[in-house]
Scaffold this motif. Structure first.
Motif, mmCIF file in Angstrom:
data_model
loop_
_atom_site.group_PDB
_atom_site.id
_atom_site.type_symbol
_atom_site.label_atom_id
_atom_site.label_comp_id
_atom_site.label_asym_id
_atom_site.label_seq_id
_atom_site.Cartn_x
_atom_site.Cartn_y
_atom_site.Cartn_z
ATOM 1 N N GLY A 89 -8.855 86.078 71.680
ATOM 2 C CA GLY A 89 -7.954 84.936 71.695
ATOM 3 C C GLY A 89 -7.454 84.489 73.044
ATOM 4 N N TYR A 90 -7.969 85.076 74.127
ATOM 5 C CA TYR A 90 -7.454 84.725 75.448
ATOM 6 C C TYR A 90 -7.908 83.318 75.821
ATOM 7 N N ASN A 91 -6.967 82.524 76.328
ATOM 8 C CA ASN A 91 -7.275 81.170 76.770
ATOM 9 C C ASN A 91 -7.274 81.127 78.294
ATOM 10 N N PHE A 92 -8.362 80.633 78.877
ATOM 11 C CA PHE A 92 -8.446 80.512 80.334
ATOM 12 C C PHE A 92 -7.756 79.210 80.748
ATOM 13 N N GLY A 93 -6.537 79.328 81.213
ATOM 14 C CA GLY A 93 -5.774 78.135 81.539
ATOM 15 C C GLY A 93 -6.330 77.407 82.754
ATOM 16 N N ARG A 94 -6.451 76.133 82.680
ATOM 17 C CA ARG A 94 -6.850 75.279 83.805
ATOM 18 C C ARG A 94 -5.969 74.040 83.762
ATOM 19 N N PRO A 95 -4.719 74.151 84.232
ATOM 20 C CA PRO A 95 -3.788 73.024 84.129
ATOM 21 C C PRO A 95 -4.349 71.757 84.776
ATOM 22 N N GLY A 96 -4.283 70.688 84.035
ATOM 23 C CA GLY A 96 -4.708 69.401 84.576
ATOM 24 C C GLY A 96 -6.191 69.108 84.445
ATOM 25 N N LYS A 97 -6.990 70.087 84.022
ATOM 26 C CA LYS A 97 -8.427 69.847 83.910
ATOM 27 C C LYS A 97 -8.706 69.041 82.645
ATOM 28 N N LYS A 98 -9.529 68.002 82.755
ATOM 29 C CA LYS A 98 -9.749 67.086 81.636
ATOM 30 C C LYS A 98 -10.796 67.587 80.656
ATOM 31 N N ARG A 99 -11.757 68.421 81.134
ATOM 32 C CA ARG A 99 -12.805 68.910 80.240
ATOM 33 C C ARG A 99 -12.547 70.394 79.948
ATOM 34 N N GLN A 100 -13.554 71.071 79.436
ATOM 35 C CA GLN A 100 -13.414 72.476 79.068
ATOM 36 C C GLN A 100 -12.951 73.322 80.255
ATOM 37 N N SER A 101 -12.150 74.366 79.947
ATOM 38 C CA SER A 101 -11.649 75.224 81.020
ATOM 39 C C SER A 101 -12.745 76.109 81.599
ATOM 40 N N ILE A 102 -13.713 76.530 80.773
ATOM 41 C CA ILE A 102 -14.849 77.328 81.250
ATOM 42 C C ILE A 102 -16.130 76.561 80.956
ATOM 43 N N ASP A 103 -16.910 76.301 82.038
ATOM 44 C CA ASP A 103 -18.156 75.545 81.904
ATOM 45 C C ASP A 103 -19.375 76.458 81.785
ATOM 46 N N ARG A 104 -19.319 77.617 82.443
ATOM 47 C CA ARG A 104 -20.456 78.521 82.489
ATOM 48 C C ARG A 104 -19.986 79.938 82.180
ATOM 49 N N LEU A 105 -20.847 80.677 81.475
ATOM 50 C CA LEU A 105 -20.495 82.037 81.062
ATOM 51 C C LEU A 105 -21.697 82.948 81.232
ATOM 52 N N VAL A 106 -21.422 84.176 81.690
ATOM 53 C CA VAL A 106 -22.412 85.251 81.666
ATOM 54 C C VAL A 106 -21.738 86.429 80.978
ATOM 55 N N CYS A 107 -22.401 87.032 79.996
ATOM 56 C CA CYS A 107 -21.779 88.161 79.305
ATOM 57 C C CYS A 107 -22.844 89.115 78.792
ATOM 58 N N ASP A 108 -22.423 90.343 78.522
ATOM 59 C CA ASP A 108 -23.247 91.271 77.764
ATOM 60 C C ASP A 108 -22.552 91.512 76.428
ATOM 61 N N ALA A 109 -23.212 92.222 75.530
ATOM 62 C CA ALA A 109 -22.614 92.500 74.216
ATOM 63 C C ALA A 109 -23.418 93.582 73.519
ATOM 64 N N ARG A 110 -22.708 94.390 72.714
ATOM 65 C CA ARG A 110 -23.352 95.410 71.879
ATOM 66 C C ARG A 110 -23.181 95.110 70.389
ATOM 67 N N TYR A 111 -22.285 94.178 70.064
ATOM 68 C CA TYR A 111 -21.963 93.907 68.670
ATOM 69 C C TYR A 111 -21.998 92.406 68.406
ATOM 70 N N GLY A 112 -22.275 92.062 67.153
ATOM 71 C CA GLY A 112 -22.351 90.660 66.795
ATOM 72 C C GLY A 112 -21.050 89.923 67.000
ATOM 73 N N ASP A 113 -19.911 90.570 66.627
ATOM 74 C CA ASP A 113 -18.633 89.877 66.792
ATOM 75 C C ASP A 113 -18.281 89.705 68.263
ATOM 76 N N GLU A 114 -18.774 90.608 69.139
ATOM 77 C CA GLU A 114 -18.562 90.417 70.579
ATOM 78 C C GLU A 114 -19.283 89.161 71.065
ATOM 79 N N VAL A 115 -20.526 88.971 70.644
ATOM 80 C CA VAL A 115 -21.270 87.779 71.050
ATOM 81 C C VAL A 115 -20.524 86.529 70.612
ATOM 82 N N THR A 116 -20.089 86.506 69.354
ATOM 83 C CA THR A 116 -19.396 85.326 68.828
ATOM 84 C C THR A 116 -18.118 85.046 69.606
ATOM 85 N N GLN A 117 -17.329 86.087 69.839
ATOM 86 C CA GLN A 117 -16.064 85.893 70.538
ATOM 87 C C GLN A 117 -16.295 85.456 71.975
ATOM 88 N N ARG A 118 -17.287 86.029 72.653
ATOM 89 C CA ARG A 118 -17.468 85.739 74.079
ATOM 90 C C ARG A 118 -18.032 84.347 74.328
#
Length: 805
Positions: free
Chosen positions: A359-388
């Motif tokens: 549930g963590y929100n990456f705050g970007r005050p004043g930004k008009k579009r999405q706060s995160i544009d690009r993501l790199v992640c690993d995962a071992r579980y299905g719910d981790e992939v979905t959440q990330r």
């Protein structure tokens, strides 16, 4: 690294918007200018008809606001609310969000954060205990008005208490000090009209059982006639529904999800919540991928794109943080050891552990579009992939909603191969969720669920036992039976265990703890009546325990033992070694009961104070963290003690509590290769392999005297600090031990879970040694519950072999 990455397009996602006219009718107290989504309205309405409502809409769609709408209900506006968030990082965020909601809707409510960090400074203020501080914070928060930032220090206002599940558990399960247990328990039961539990999928099955006990108790005592509970979870497992039905009945609770929207809502307008996402799946290691693509990450920044790198492992995040190319971007780390102030710093690059999965929100005050544009992640579980991947491309309430987002997910070979069938496909978010749910090599994180049937009844009886003690003699029996039947129906409908048996277990637990606190001379004095009865109880239990390993089911009655106590002491406990064996037995039994009462982990291990001028662990130069993690992942220089540490670290070092720290280290560099830990154990001189198997294997036990050893991956043994070795060796560590010959069943059960085993070498008195596998801590109970039937067959087969031999 795989040469052929898999590319999948996840289509944009939108949610239905509630009709403004309908909101005015349904929630007339809503005054914010922000439009509400249809699922948020549904959540509010569902609580008119059901005592518990679960919102299962996808991540990034405003489930928190859906839960907060209940604050506007006429029955809630003058009542207190409890909001439980799984991590302290999320508590800070939710406290801000709730405060903004209260202000936007002109509610006469205060928002209070209750964590160990916020409550600890208050104890000296009222010269009292931590439990009393918590009780005062709930019953009369104006006592600490200045500390909590309350605007009115005189008049009591209704409030929203934002806390973590650890504090809730300590209160509900009578784990505060004896003088405060009753008050704190009563405060959490009776002071709140509404309870919100965020990220409900985060909790393992032991923690889930703790919440189920609370739900059932509120129902039993009639609170749910007026009170309400809201659960928030984007990825609930099916078993959650099964147990909620046991508590509330099939139609006695409500679920608000995208799959059960009323047909009449089809014509509602929608608003974008997630952008289109270009998903690239690669095989390998996230450090290797980032190391080979640092120019790409830097170019994201040059193009004005904000990015996040999320890994399940803290050591991976910290090593990537040290990459020179990334250092130039001044990235923020959002990890366990990072301070709340640093987490709030805005940077174009965020490196994070699973702290942000929930549930963590990456705050970007004043930004008009999405706060995160690009993501790199690993995962071992299905719910981790979905959440990330749900962290990237979130545009609810944003002005610009059509910018493409991109994510790279680094998986193991087997999991990546399962997704090859999706290469080149475009999927809706719902279709993607179905694909992930069907992946064998990306299972749900909390897959093992037998704890609920094997251990939950016993754990849940402990607060019943404490309530039994508080009742008048006339009502004790009735209260105990009613509450026992209440939890029996939820966790073990077919059990033959009776309430008096569980009560007896905890009565003995109290006696054992009391006896162990006494001085040695008091323990062994048969002249004092009370001590004599206590001692007779422990001797009877010990003798029965010894008989059980000879295949004899014999119960020694404490009253009979007491009559012959003097003779028994002279015959069986005449020497210091014999008395030491009895004390060790009592300590073992107390440890086995105590291990249940930890919300997260029954064996934490020692901690170390850290001087970290290179900021290898976090942005904090001085910190306290898990000593085993530090030893495994860093080279270091030890300090001579607390005095030298404080001399070097100055004022910040003086704030470190010596009682929390086993050693003091200056971190020098990352350790390459990393260390792996294993254990050695000296069995008592008169034990052979069969005795060790009978007493310690295929069951949850606790061992004291485990010697911790470290070896480099692919290398030799490494010496460890004697302070850590001593603390580990002196501790009773919960264990599940399995012989190497039977390791296959254990390894198979651990595969795909977050738990693991370590090597254990046992040295016997005759000079021989034997290798085993051991699972430590709370995981021992979870894994044993899954394999209890298999272990019984193994033990029987081994016993039959011995008889034949």
């Amino acid at each position: 690294m795989a040469t052929n990455p898999i590319t999948i397009t996840l289509l944009p996602h939108a949610e239905k918007v509630a009709s403004g006219e309908e909101i005015s009718k349904v929630i007339p107290a809503y005054q914010s200018s922000k439009p509400l989504l249809y699922h948020q309205q549904r959540t509010y309405e569902a609580m008119e008809h059901a005592p518990l409502v679960m919102n299962t809409y996808p991540t990034g769609t405003g489930k928190t606001v859906a839960s907060l709408l209940r604050l506007l209900h006429p029955q809630q506006q003058q009542r207190n609310t409890l909001f439980i968030a799984p991590t302290n990082a999320l508590i800070d965020q939710h406290a801000q969000d709730i405060g903004a909601f209260v202000q936007d809707n002109h509610l006469d409510m205060q928002v209070i954060k209750a964590t160990a960090e916020t409550l600890r400074p208050l104890a000296p203020q009222i010269r009292s205990r931590s439990g009393e501080v918590l009780y005062q914070a709930i019953s009369n928060p104006t006592t600490f008005a200045e500390h909590f930032g309350l605007t009115d220090a005189v008049r009591k206002h209704p409030f929203v208490l934002v806390t973590n599940p650890d504090i809730f558990y300590l209160a509900l399960f009578f784990q505060y000090g004896g003088n405060d247990q009753r008050n704190v328990f009563a405060a959490f039961i009776s002071q709140f009209r509404y309870v919100v539990i965020d990220e409900f999928h985060y909790y393992d099955n032991k923690q889930f059982a703790n919440f189920l006990f609370f739900f059932r108790l509120w129902k039993q005592w009639g609170y749910l006639e007026t009170n309400r509970i809201c659960l928030l979870s984007a990825t609930p497992r099916r078993q959650v529904y099964t147990y909620l039905e046991r508590v509330f009945g099939k139609n006695g609770w409500g679920r608000v999800g995208p799959d059960n929207e009323p047909p009449e809502s089809a014509g509602l307008q929608t608003t974008p919540t997630l952008t289109e996402l270009r998903l690239t799946v690669v095989e390998g290691d996230i450090q290797e991928w980032v190391g080979n693509h640092t120019d790409e990450v830097v170019n994201w920044h040059g193009a004005g794109l904000d990015s996040a790198i999320i890994s399940s492992a803290l050591w991976r995040i910290n090593q990537m943080h040290a990459y020179p190319a990334l250092q130039k971007l001044k990235p923020v780390r959002i990890t366990g050891p990072t301070s709340s102030q640093e987490r709030q710093r805005v940077s174009p690059l965020v490196l994070a552990t699973p702290t942000v999965d929930i549930g963590y929100n990456f705050g970007r005050p004043g930004k008009k579009r999405q706060s995160i544009d690009r993501l790199v992640c690993d995962a071992r579980y299905g719910d981790e992939v979905t959440q990330r991947i749900g962290r990237v491309g979130r545009v609810l309430g944003r002005a610009e909603t059509t910018h493409l987002s991109e994510a790279v997910v680094v998986l193991g070979e087997e999991a990546a191969n399962e997704l090859r069938a999706c290469d080149g496909r475009s999927l809706s978010r719902g279709e993607w969720a179905e694909v992930v749910a069907g992946l064998q090599h990306l299972p749900p994180k909390h897959l093992l669920d037998r704890y609920l049937a094997v251990y939950a009844l016993r754990e849940s009886f402990y607060p019943i036992f404490r309530l039994y003690q508080l009742e008048s003699p006339e009502s004790k029996q009735q209260v105990e039976e009613e509450l026992f039947e209440m939890v029996r129906e939820v966790f073990a409908p077919g059990t033959k265990v009776q309430a008096w048996q569980l009560r007896s277990t905890f009565e003995v637990y109290d006696k054992r703890r009391g006896w162990l606190k006494k001085a040695d001379a008091q323990r062994w004095s048969p002249h004092d009546g009370w001590t004599r009865r206590e001692l007779a109880q422990h001797v009877a239990d010990y003798l029965g325990w010894l008989e059980s390993f000879r295949g004899v089911e014999k119960r020694y009655e404490p009253r009979q033992v007491e009559k012959q106590l003097a003779d028994i002491l002279r015959g069986f406990f005449a020497t210091p070694a014999q008395r030491k064996d009895l004390v060790a037995f009592v300590e073992l039994q107390a440890a086995l009961t105590r291990m249940m009462f930890a919300f997260r982990e029954a064996w934490q291990g020692p901690k170390a104070a850290v001087y970290d001028p290179l900021q290898l662990l976090s942005s904090e130069v001085v910190n306290v963290y898990d000593a085993l993690h530090l030893l495994a992942n860093y080279t270091y220089k030890p300090f001579g003690g607390a005095a030298e540490f404080r001399q070097v670290c100055g004022e910040t070092g003086r704030a470190i509590d010596e009682d929390d720290c086993a050693l003091y280290l200056e971190l020098k560099d990352f350790r390459t290769p990393r260390l792996l830990f294993h254990f050695a154990y000296d069995a008592p001189d008169h034990w052979g392999r069969e005795t060790f198997r009978d007493r310690c294997c295929y069951q949850v036990t606790a061992l004291r005297g485990l010697r911790l050893n470290g070896r480099e991956m692919g290398g030799g043994e490494v010496s460890l600090p004697p302070q850590v070795l001593a603390l580990v060796e002196e501790d009773w560590i919960p264990c599940l031990v399995v012989e190497k010959e039977q390791a296959g069943v254990l390894i198979a059960k651990l595969r795909g879970t977050s738990w693991y085993s370590r090597d254990l070498r046992v040295l016997f008195g005759d000079g021989t040694e034997q290798d085993y596998l051991v699972v430590t801590g709370t995981a021992a109970m979870h894994v044993h519950a899954e394999l209890v039937g298999v272990f019984k067959k193994i033990v029987k087969a081994l016993s039959d072999d011995c008889i034949i031999t």
